[in-house]
Design an enzyme around this catalytic site. Structure first.
Site, short mmCIF file in Angstrom:
data_model
loop_
_atom_site.label_atom_id
_atom_site.label_comp_id
_atom_site.label_asym_id
_atom_site.label_seq_id
_atom_site.Cartn_x
_atom_site.Cartn_y
_atom_site.Cartn_z
N ARG A 1 0.82 -1.21 0.00
CA ARG A 1 0.00 0.00 0.00
C ARG A 1 0.86 1.27 0.00
O ARG A 1 0.45 2.29 -0.54
CB ARG A 1 -0.93 0.01 1.20
CG ARG A 1 -2.09 -0.94 1.03
CD ARG A 1 -2.95 -0.98 2.25
NE ARG A 1 -4.25 -1.53 1.96
CZ ARG A 1 -5.18 -1.73 2.89
NH1 ARG A 1 -4.95 -1.41 4.14
NH2 ARG A 1 -6.35 -2.24 2.56
N LYS B 1 -18.51 -13.56 6.39
CA LYS B 1 -19.77 -12.95 6.79
C LYS B 1 -20.74 -12.72 5.64
O LYS B 1 -20.49 -11.86 4.79
CB LYS B 1 -19.48 -11.62 7.49
CG LYS B 1 -18.70 -11.81 8.78
CD LYS B 1 -18.09 -10.53 9.25
CE LYS B 1 -16.61 -10.64 9.49
NZ LYS B 1 -15.74 -9.97 8.57
N GLY C 1 -12.85 -4.01 1.11
CA GLY C 1 -14.16 -3.45 1.49
C GLY C 1 -14.59 -2.36 0.54
O GLY C 1 -15.77 -2.28 0.16
N GLY D 1 -7.63 -7.02 0.52
CA GLY D 1 -7.72 -7.79 1.76
C GLY D 1 -7.01 -9.13 1.72
O GLY D 1 -5.89 -9.25 1.23
P1 AMP Z 1 -14.20 -11.96 5.41
O1 AMP Z 1 -13.62 -10.99 6.39
O2 AMP Z 1 -15.67 -12.04 5.43
O3 AMP Z 1 -13.63 -11.78 4.01
O4 AMP Z 1 -13.71 -13.39 5.88
C1 AMP Z 1 -12.36 -13.79 5.90
C2 AMP Z 1 -12.23 -14.90 6.89
O5 AMP Z 1 -13.11 -15.95 6.56
C3 AMP Z 1 -10.85 -15.54 6.95
O6 AMP Z 1 -10.29 -15.23 8.19
C4 AMP Z 1 -11.12 -17.04 6.85
O7 AMP Z 1 -10.45 -17.77 7.82
C5 AMP Z 1 -12.60 -17.13 7.13
N1 AMP Z 1 -13.22 -18.31 6.54
C6 AMP Z 1 -13.31 -18.63 5.25
N2 AMP Z 1 -13.95 -19.81 5.10
C7 AMP Z 1 -14.27 -20.24 6.34
C8 AMP Z 1 -14.94 -21.39 6.83
N3 AMP Z 1 -15.41 -22.33 6.01
N4 AMP Z 1 -15.14 -21.48 8.16
C9 AMP Z 1 -14.68 -20.53 9.00
N5 AMP Z 1 -14.01 -19.43 8.59
C10 AMP Z 1 -13.81 -19.30 7.26
#
Ligand code: AMP
Length: 399
Positions: free
Chosen positions: A51, A188, A369, A346
């Site tokens: 960055r 999420k 984001g 990210g």
């Molecule tokens: P986000 O911030 O929504 O992009 O999510 C990223 C996070 O999702 C990472 O830390 C991953 O470890 C987690 N993640 C991805 N797939 C899974 C899963 N099947 N179960 C639990 N955590 C997950």
């Protein structure tokens, strides 16, 4: 009435719109929220300066035209992690080696006025400056003081990289070469439902992985075992699937046994737990943590046939090496794809960087984001603020 815009960059002042800046004091909002690690017994160090490097063309553009440049950024979460761990000092050392003439202010989030968008904080921030530049695409979706405040008070401009990010993403969404394949992972669903809608409307195929896939499984009536599930979003996922036959879910999943430990340090913790590949139905207590091998190959084949690819979010809990294969396979497929490829910041940007694939991706965004917010809303608070700056094209000078 607001004018119709064909691109989110329409009406946004660019560096050339600042006019002569020789001798001017320019405040540049950068996103130097970079990973910093303790380096015992020495001082903390920046471990990834992507960055910082991406902001250099703008900083150099201003310096070579005679401006006195001050950069300002946030770093981490000082309210949670404490001031010492969030000090800009390591970043300042990195920047000094790359852009020695640029001064860097202390962490903007040390003042609660930054996140609260407090006008009094904006006044203090812009005091003594003649112009403002936003080169912080990573936080362009946040209506924080240093993002939306200064353009109300100073002649302003979008930085080179910020403008490029918006332009590239706009083009990708407006006139993608088809087939256009979007891949979305991460945890999420509620954060990403809006963007999933937009992508499902625009893309020919939307591949969904990561923990969010389980809420879609639940929407299909499957048992998800102990996998992450967003109960409140099951109905929205069902409706999304109903209206979009182009959404593709995993057909197999790599799961961890009941009570098993996972995470970046998990293999060293306690007895090693068992994993197995299962279908869309998870046995009681098993937790789905990665896409299975069949899904990884099927996703890779779909990506291989694309003329445009957008990817955001890991396909599994990839901090744990045992659940990193699906994400790695997708990263490789994106890098191998001969079409136009974009990775949306990210975690996914970190993966392509760690695997040494970044050079083979057409555009790696500096903001996860922010790119998702731009896809969902077609605009960002930072851009709206710049459009209202006194020097913006089409803005009448205030009397
Ligand atoms: P986000 O911030 O929504 O992009 O999510 C990223 C996070 O999702 C990472 O830390 C991953 O470890 C987690 N993640 C991805 N797939 C899974 C899963 N099947 N179960 C639990 N955590 C997950």
């Amino acid at each position: 009435m607001t004018a119709r815009r064909s691109s989110p960059l329409d009406g946004v002042p660019l560096l050339a719109d600042l006019g002569p800046i020789d001798g001017a004091s320019v405040l540049v909002r950068v996103d130097f929220n970079v990973p910093v690690e303790a380096n015992e017994p020495g001082p903390c160090e920046v471990v990834d300066d992507f960055r910082i490097r991406m902001a250099l063309p703008t900083l150099e553009w201003l310096v070579t035209r005679g401006a006195r440049v001050t950069a300002a950024s946030h770093l981490g979460r000082p309210a949670k992690d404490g001031r010492e761990r969030c000090s800009m000092e390591p970043v300042r050392r990195s920047l000094a080696a790359l852009a020695p003439k640029v001064v860097l202010l202390e962490n903007l989030r040390f003042d609660p006025g930054e996140e609260a968008n407090d006008p009094a904080f904006v006044d203090r921030l812009v005091d003594g400056f003649d112009a403002y530049v936003n080169e912080a695409f990573g936080v362009a979706h946040r209506a924080h003081a240093s993002i939306v405040g200064p353009p109300r008070r100073l002649p302003s401009a979008a930085g080179i990289r910020l403008a490029e990010e918006v332009e590239v993403l706009g083009r990708l969404l407006d006139e993608p070469e088809r087939p256009f394949v979007a891949v979305v992972g991460g945890a999420k669903v509620h954060d990403k439902l809006g963007v999933l809608h937009s992508l499902a409307d625009k893309a020919d195929v939307l591949l969904i992985g990561g923990a969010m896939a389980f809420t879609f499984f639940a929407a299909l009536g499957r048992d998800v075992g102990a996998s992450l599930l967003d109960e409140g979003q099951i109905e929205s996922c069902r409706l999304l699937l109903q209206g979009h036959p182009n959404i593709v879910l995993p057909t197999d999943v790599l799961a961890l046994e009941p009570g098993g430990v996972f995470g970046s340090h998990a293999p060293g913790v306690g007895p090693r737990s068992d994993t197995k590949v299962v279908g869309q139905e998870l046995p009681y207590g098993w937790k789905g943590l990665d896409i299975g091998p069949d899904t990884a190959e099927a996703f890779a084949a779909t990506i291989a046939g694309a003329r445009t690819v957008f990817w955001n979010g890991p396909l599994g809990a990839n901090e744990d090496e045992r659940f990193a294969s699906g994400t790695r396979r997708v990263a490789e497929a994106v890098a191998d794809c001969p079409g136009y490829t974009m990775v949306g910041g990210g975690d996914s940007a970190m993966v392509v960087d760690t695997l040494g694939l970044a050079d083979r991706i057409d555009f790696v965004s500096t903001g996860g984001g922010a790119s998702l917010a731009l896809i969902e809303h077609g605009d960002l608070p930072a851009l709206a603020a710049l459009r209202a700056a006194p020097n913006a094209p089409g803005v009448k000078p205030r009397r």
